[in-house]
Write an enzyme that holds these catalytic residues in place. Sequence first.
Site, short mmCIF file in Angstrom:
data_model
loop_
_atom_site.label_atom_id
_atom_site.label_comp_id
_atom_site.label_asym_id
_atom_site.label_seq_id
_atom_site.Cartn_x
_atom_site.Cartn_y
_atom_site.Cartn_z
N HIS A 63 -71.90 56.25 3.67
CA HIS A 63 -72.41 54.87 3.76
C HIS A 63 -72.97 54.37 2.44
O HIS A 63 -73.60 55.08 1.67
CB HIS A 63 -73.40 54.71 4.91
CG HIS A 63 -74.73 55.38 4.77
ND1 HIS A 63 -75.80 54.78 4.15
CD2 HIS A 63 -75.19 56.57 5.21
CE1 HIS A 63 -76.86 55.57 4.22
NE2 HIS A 63 -76.52 56.68 4.85
N ASP A 172 -80.11 59.05 -0.46
CA ASP A 172 -79.60 58.76 0.88
C ASP A 172 -79.08 57.31 0.84
O ASP A 172 -79.85 56.39 0.90
CB ASP A 172 -80.72 58.92 1.90
CG ASP A 172 -80.27 58.55 3.32
OD1 ASP A 172 -79.07 58.36 3.54
OD2 ASP A 172 -81.16 58.47 4.20
N GLU A 204 -75.15 51.60 7.91
CA GLU A 204 -75.42 52.86 8.62
C GLU A 204 -76.88 52.96 9.01
O GLU A 204 -77.22 53.44 10.09
CB GLU A 204 -75.02 54.04 7.75
CG GLU A 204 -75.08 55.40 8.46
CD GLU A 204 -76.44 56.09 8.35
OE1 GLU A 204 -76.63 57.13 9.03
OE2 GLU A 204 -77.33 55.61 7.62
N GLU A 205 -77.77 52.54 8.12
CA GLU A 205 -79.20 52.74 8.32
C GLU A 205 -79.76 51.92 9.48
O GLU A 205 -80.89 52.15 9.92
CB GLU A 205 -79.97 52.41 7.04
CG GLU A 205 -79.69 53.34 5.87
CD GLU A 205 -80.25 54.74 6.05
OE1 GLU A 205 -80.86 55.02 7.10
OE2 GLU A 205 -80.08 55.56 5.13
N ASP A 227 -73.19 62.83 4.46
CA ASP A 227 -74.52 62.21 4.39
C ASP A 227 -75.53 63.29 4.02
O ASP A 227 -75.22 64.48 4.02
CB ASP A 227 -74.87 61.58 5.74
CG ASP A 227 -75.84 60.41 5.63
OD1 ASP A 227 -76.63 60.37 4.65
OD2 ASP A 227 -75.83 59.53 6.51
N HIS A 316 -86.18 59.37 2.93
CA HIS A 316 -86.69 58.07 3.37
C HIS A 316 -88.08 57.78 2.80
O HIS A 316 -88.90 57.10 3.43
CB HIS A 316 -86.69 57.96 4.90
CG HIS A 316 -85.36 57.56 5.46
ND1 HIS A 316 -85.22 56.72 6.53
CD2 HIS A 316 -84.10 57.89 5.09
CE1 HIS A 316 -83.93 56.54 6.79
NE2 HIS A 316 -83.23 57.26 5.93
#
Length: 349
Positions: A63, A172, A204-205, A227, A316
Amino acid sequence: MINIQLLKRICETPGAPGFEHRIRQLVLKELEGLADEVSVDNMGNVIAVKRGKERKRAMIAAHLDEIGFIVNHIDDEGFLFFHPLGGFDPKTLTSQRVIVHGKKDVIGVMGSKPIHLMKPEERSKVVPITDYYIDLGMRKEEVLKIVSIGDSVTRERELIEMGDCVNSKSLDNRVSVFILLETLRTLKDQEVPYDIYAVFTVQEEVGLRGAISAAHGIDPDFGFGLDVTIAFDTPGAQAQEAVTKLGRGAGIKILDGSVISDYRMVRYLKEIADQHNIPWQPEILPAGGTDTAGVQRYGKKGAIAGAISIPLRHIHQTIEMANKEDIQHCTDLLIVALQHLDEYNWEFR
């Protein structure tokens, strides 16, 4: 070992969910000459196709989007309020720089109530994300010339090397974008057994949205998610909590919160890694999901699906960290997995 300058450009290019246009343009530029066909679908997914000897289809999803924010209010003093796009750990936001993508890019800083003015009971609590604002250092009339409700916001952090690792915002999932590009570069002049659909997905997130749409159109026989995953190998972590560890090789996904990988694909990835002396580690991620779920479920007949996962510390958060050797091992595993798909017995047994 890896092209740090390319990875740096990929990580530092903005692209919050639904606002992937800049990183999409970078990827399209890098794809020139690497695939037989390149297209962009209506959602904004980039689909690069390398034709194989047979018409079976292998889809790899990496992604493009990064966690970010969207402006939802501008107050009378010119401070911005926002809604998150993807999951954030609020405690990492205090005093961090961000980039607001208005008519032009402007730097802002995340603000909240000063600790000096907090009540004793407030000091021991995590500040909720709704209590943060973005300070642009401008009066409202100047802010309104640049920023509108609905503009996206991303983190402001450059990629640097730290020891055996790289450290950056948005590893990410930009590290996977990098790996997929490098895989296509390696396979450019090589024959592969099946058609490869390298898909750089959007949104995607916020729910695997691009992968779901792309998988429905491609209808893959085989699916690979690409990922990051958690590396909780830091002080205070219990052994059973680690998920993966930096420097131990490519993660081979067994399950996460959205998918149980096909046991045939798990076996295949383990065996092909061992045959080519590629370090690997099993990944069981109790919560969170990846595009693997979209690739597995949303073709017309489903796909034999699994995932190669890049271990990541500080996921994150404002910055994230990956091991350079792990990145190379994940690239190596994806390459050999695509080269030998036709040699494995894919029957249920």
